[in-house]
Write a protein that holds these residues in place. Sequence first.
Motif, PDB file in Angstrom:
ATOM      1  N   LEU A  32       0.881  -1.172   0.000  1.00 11.50           N
ATOM      2  CA  LEU A  32       0.000   0.000   0.000  1.00 11.50           C
ATOM      3  C   LEU A  32       0.912   1.212   0.000  1.00 11.50           C
ATOM      4  O   LEU A  32       1.347   1.705   1.035  1.00 11.50           O
ATOM      5  N   GLY A  33       1.244   1.656  -1.191  1.00 16.79           N
ATOM      6  CA  GLY A  33       2.320   2.627  -1.329  1.00 16.79           C
ATOM      7  C   GLY A  33       1.922   4.068  -1.176  1.00 16.79           C
ATOM      8  O   GLY A  33       2.740   4.899  -0.790  1.00 16.79           O
ATOM      9  N   GLU A  34       0.640   4.395  -1.487  1.00 17.33           N
ATOM     10  CA  GLU A  34       0.308   5.818  -1.541  1.00 17.33           C
ATOM     11  C   GLU A  34      -1.185   6.047  -1.429  1.00 17.33           C
ATOM     12  O   GLU A  34      -1.996   5.241  -1.905  1.00 17.33           O
ATOM     13  N   VAL A  35      -1.524   7.150  -0.800  1.00 20.27           N
ATOM     14  CA  VAL A  35      -2.853   7.737  -0.904  1.00 20.27           C
ATOM     15  C   VAL A  35      -2.711   8.916  -1.861  1.00 20.27           C
ATOM     16  O   VAL A  35      -1.981   9.872  -1.574  1.00 20.27           O
ATOM     17  N   ALA A  36      -3.357   8.833  -3.005  1.00 19.50           N
ATOM     18  CA  ALA A  36      -3.320   9.905  -3.989  1.00 19.50           C
ATOM     19  C   ALA A  36      -4.551  10.778  -3.776  1.00 19.50           C
ATOM     20  O   ALA A  36      -5.680  10.301  -3.890  1.00 19.50           O
TER      21      ALA A  36
END
Length: 239
Positions: free
Chosen positions: A128-132
């Motif tokens: 879960l690499g990023e919240v855009a």
Amino acid sequence: MTPRRFGICIDANDPERIAGFWAAVLGRETETSGDEIRLLPRAEDDLRIRFLPTDAPKTLANPHHLHLTSSLPDDQQRTVDRLIGLGASHLDVGQQPDEDHIVLGDPEGNELCVIPAGNRWLEATGFLGEVAADGSRENGIFWSTALGWPLVWDQDGETAVATPSGSAKVAWGGPPPVPRGPRDRFRFDLIAPEDTGPADEIRRLVGLGARLIAETHGGGRWATMRDPDGYEFEVLAPR
């Protein structure tokens, strides 16, 4: 300042189903508390995720969404196949043919992207690499200060912060391009540290540019607020 923890709150018509989907995707256990279902973090600065019930149908694109990463060339398609098997579906959000990410919706249509291997921006993050997020530069600066997380990007109106360990990023890509309903289904949480209380934390956030909507009592929720771009978020007691 003690860094704050960052969380995501998603309204769902069937919270058990959506929580079960994301628990399977991320390999986390769930916990029910009152009207909410939480995904339990596996590490100290894992992004907190919780689900609340709603009767309102999803009719608009979310202003924020999640990015899942890939380590090996075949990982992207394996992840897509696995998520489709869990109940996800392909979405057309206007992506161009030359874009290499794959857009899916969870079982209630919440948008997410599966990023291919070799993405330099997310190479040091977890799955879960990023919240855009949609949002102005001013909003990114607010959240950087509110969380106590330094900016890792600040260029051309776009900003980003990273968890203290670098396991995930939250990035703001510019002013909101999507229509907004009366309440966003995908919202942010700020989880207070052990060494602060509700009044002090609310006062601090107001001083940084947030607006208090309502103080909340019970269920570990301290306040509902709006950030400088007008997005609703909740301040939660330490967990």
